[in-house]
Design a protein around this motif. Sequence first.
Motif, PDB file in Angstrom:
ATOM      1  N   THR A 176       0.819 -41.773  27.226  1.00 54.32           N
ATOM      2  CA  THR A 176       2.085 -41.889  26.502  1.00 54.32           C
ATOM      3  C   THR A 176       1.937 -42.623  25.168  1.00 54.32           C
ATOM      4  N   THR A 177       0.757 -43.141  24.880  1.00 53.67           N
ATOM      5  CA  THR A 177       0.588 -43.960  23.676  1.00 53.67           C
ATOM      6  C   THR A 177      -0.385 -43.371  22.655  1.00 53.67           C
ATOM      7  N   TRP A 178      -1.231 -42.436  23.095  1.00 53.69           N
ATOM      8  CA  TRP A 178      -2.208 -41.827  22.184  1.00 53.69           C
ATOM      9  C   TRP A 178      -2.162 -40.318  22.305  1.00 53.69           C
ATOM     10  N   HIS A 179      -2.258 -39.664  21.169  1.00 54.75           N
ATOM     11  CA  HIS A 179      -2.232 -38.209  21.101  1.00 54.75           C
ATOM     12  C   HIS A 179      -3.595 -37.707  20.634  1.00 54.75           C
ATOM     13  N   GLY A 180      -4.009 -36.560  21.135  1.00 55.97           N
ATOM     14  CA  GLY A 180      -5.263 -35.966  20.708  1.00 55.97           C
ATOM     15  C   GLY A 180      -5.708 -34.897  21.687  1.00 55.97           C
ATOM     16  N   ARG A 181      -6.878 -34.374  21.444  1.00 56.24           N
ATOM     17  CA  ARG A 181      -7.461 -33.392  22.357  1.00 56.24           C
ATOM     18  C   ARG A 181      -8.430 -34.131  23.273  1.00 56.24           C
ATOM     19  N   PHE A 182      -7.989 -34.393  24.471  1.00 54.40           N
ATOM     20  CA  PHE A 182      -8.766 -35.172  25.432  1.00 54.40           C
ATOM     21  C   PHE A 182      -9.309 -34.262  26.529  1.00 54.40           C
ATOM     22  N   ASP A 183     -10.512 -34.554  26.950  1.00 53.39           N
ATOM     23  CA  ASP A 183     -11.125 -33.804  28.043  1.00 53.39           C
ATOM     24  C   ASP A 183     -12.057 -34.752  28.790  1.00 53.39           C
ATOM     25  N   MET A 184     -12.497 -34.330  29.959  1.00 50.30           N
ATOM     26  CA  MET A 184     -13.482 -35.095  30.724  1.00 50.30           C
ATOM     27  C   MET A 184     -14.588 -34.153  31.174  1.00 50.30           C
ATOM     28  N   VAL A 185     -15.829 -34.633  31.117  1.00 52.41           N
ATOM     29  CA  VAL A 185     -16.956 -33.880  31.653  1.00 52.41           C
ATOM     30  C   VAL A 185     -17.681 -34.792  32.638  1.00 52.41           C
ATOM     31  N   PRO A 186     -18.241 -34.212  33.704  1.00 55.19           N
ATOM     32  CA  PRO A 186     -18.933 -35.054  34.685  1.00 55.19           C
ATOM     33  C   PRO A 186     -20.233 -35.618  34.127  1.00 55.19           C
ATOM     34  N   SER A 187     -20.577 -36.802  34.569  1.00 58.30           N
ATOM     35  CA  SER A 187     -21.856 -37.407  34.203  1.00 58.30           C
ATOM     36  C   SER A 187     -22.979 -36.726  34.971  1.00 58.30           C
ATOM     37  N   VAL A 188     -24.115 -36.537  34.330  1.00 58.71           N
ATOM     38  CA  VAL A 188     -25.244 -35.915  35.022  1.00 58.71           C
ATOM     39  C   VAL A 188     -25.903 -36.896  35.982  1.00 58.71           C
ATOM     40  N   THR A 189     -25.625 -38.199  35.816  1.00 63.36           N
ATOM     41  CA  THR A 189     -26.275 -39.195  36.677  1.00 63.36           C
ATOM     42  C   THR A 189     -25.473 -39.514  37.924  1.00 63.36           C
ATOM     43  N   ASP A 190     -24.186 -39.181  37.906  1.00 61.35           N
ATOM     44  CA  ASP A 190     -23.322 -39.483  39.048  1.00 61.35           C
ATOM     45  C   ASP A 190     -22.157 -38.504  39.033  1.00 61.35           C
ATOM     46  N   PRO A 191     -22.092 -37.580  39.984  1.00 59.35           N
ATOM     47  CA  PRO A 191     -21.038 -36.562  39.970  1.00 59.35           C
ATOM     48  C   PRO A 191     -19.633 -37.133  40.107  1.00 59.35           C
ATOM     49  N   LYS A 192     -19.515 -38.394  40.545  1.00 60.70           N
ATOM     50  CA  LYS A 192     -18.206 -39.015  40.671  1.00 60.70           C
ATOM     51  C   LYS A 192     -17.792 -39.744  39.396  1.00 60.70           C
ATOM     52  N   SER A 193     -18.689 -39.794  38.416  1.00 57.40           N
ATOM     53  CA  SER A 193     -18.396 -40.446  37.145  1.00 57.40           C
ATOM     54  C   SER A 193     -18.132 -39.396  36.074  1.00 57.40           C
ATOM     55  N   GLN A 199     -10.870 -35.758  20.397  1.00 57.95           N
ATOM     56  CA  GLN A 199     -10.893 -35.499  18.962  1.00 57.95           C
ATOM     57  C   GLN A 199      -9.455 -35.513  18.447  1.00 57.95           C
ATOM     58  N   ASP A 200      -9.308 -35.752  17.137  1.00 55.18           N
ATOM     59  CA  ASP A 200      -7.997 -35.828  16.497  1.00 55.18           C
ATOM     60  C   ASP A 200      -7.103 -36.856  17.208  1.00 55.18           C
ATOM     61  N   VAL A 201      -7.687 -38.025  17.446  1.00 57.30           N
ATOM     62  CA  VAL A 201      -6.999 -39.076  18.188  1.00 57.30           C
ATOM     63  C   VAL A 201      -6.160 -39.915  17.234  1.00 57.30           C
ATOM     64  N   LYS A 202      -4.902 -40.134  17.607  1.00 59.83           N
ATOM     65  CA  LYS A 202      -4.022 -40.975  16.799  1.00 59.83           C
ATOM     66  C   LYS A 202      -2.943 -41.566  17.691  1.00 59.83           C
ATOM     67  N   PRO A 203      -2.391 -42.715  17.285  1.00 57.22           N
ATOM     68  CA  PRO A 203      -1.268 -43.262  18.071  1.00 57.22           C
ATOM     69  C   PRO A 203      -0.107 -42.290  18.098  1.00 57.22           C
ATOM     70  N   VAL A 204       0.651 -42.293  19.155  1.00 59.14           N
ATOM     71  CA  VAL A 204       1.774 -41.375  19.284  1.00 59.14           C
ATOM     72  C   VAL A 204       2.747 -41.518  18.130  1.00 59.14           C
ATOM     73  N   ARG A 205       2.937 -42.725  17.602  1.00 60.08           N
ATOM     74  CA  ARG A 205       3.886 -42.925  16.510  1.00 60.08           C
ATOM     75  C   ARG A 205       3.498 -42.183  15.245  1.00 60.08           C
ATOM     76  N   MET A 206       2.183 -41.794  15.141  1.00 56.85           N
ATOM     77  CA  MET A 206       1.703 -41.089  13.952  1.00 56.85           C
ATOM     78  C   MET A 206       1.706 -39.595  14.142  1.00 56.85           C
ATOM     79  N   ARG A 207       2.118 -39.152  15.301  1.00 54.23           N
ATOM     80  CA  ARG A 207       2.081 -37.718  15.592  1.00 54.23           C
ATOM     81  C   ARG A 207       3.032 -36.987  14.665  1.00 54.23           C
TER      82      ARG A 207
END
Length: 208
Positions: A176-193, A199-207
Amino acid sequence: MDEDEGKAWLTTLNVSRETLARLDRFVALLRAANDHQNLVSANSLDHVYARHIVDSAQLWRLAPSARSWLDLGSGAGLPGLVLAILSDAPVILVESRRLRIEWLHHAVALLHLTNVRIEASRLELVERFTAGVITARAFAPLPRLLSLAHRFSTEETQWILPKGRSAAEELASVATTWHGRFDMVPSVTDPKSAIIIAQDVKPVRMRR
């Protein structure tokens, strides 16, 4: 991932034998320095390739053509020094603790890394510049990390943030406080991490 699997994974990066040898040299320096200061936990050195080297090198694989890297709270040089070994791009290490700063200078000199700049200061006091990629390993929770480092980013800057098993929870904490293109990829060292990529990260107030 065990040590043999970690070393085998590094060979898939399509880097030179000299680069792999430099990673081995970094491990030797890290082991030796850890006898005098607690750069990493002693127990983790039994799994140093999987726990530290591969865990850092996988970040480079996500942005091998980055024009520059900004590593926050570099500490033992993880991931910053590993990134500098793998990349020809400038790598800026931000560290405020005196003994860690001394270690970083020592390692950079012995590894002959000419693409590293060490900012021996708190991040708040570092003069602003634009980073190609911003990364951090155990620097701060995501809300504080974004708040402190946002001024070094543009809409083109990539954020590559290893967040372990708390990644989903931390990502939800900024929904609710930051806007951008967010994603998650699994770590190769630990599948649970997971690694948060943004990218294009900015505070919501600047959206717009």
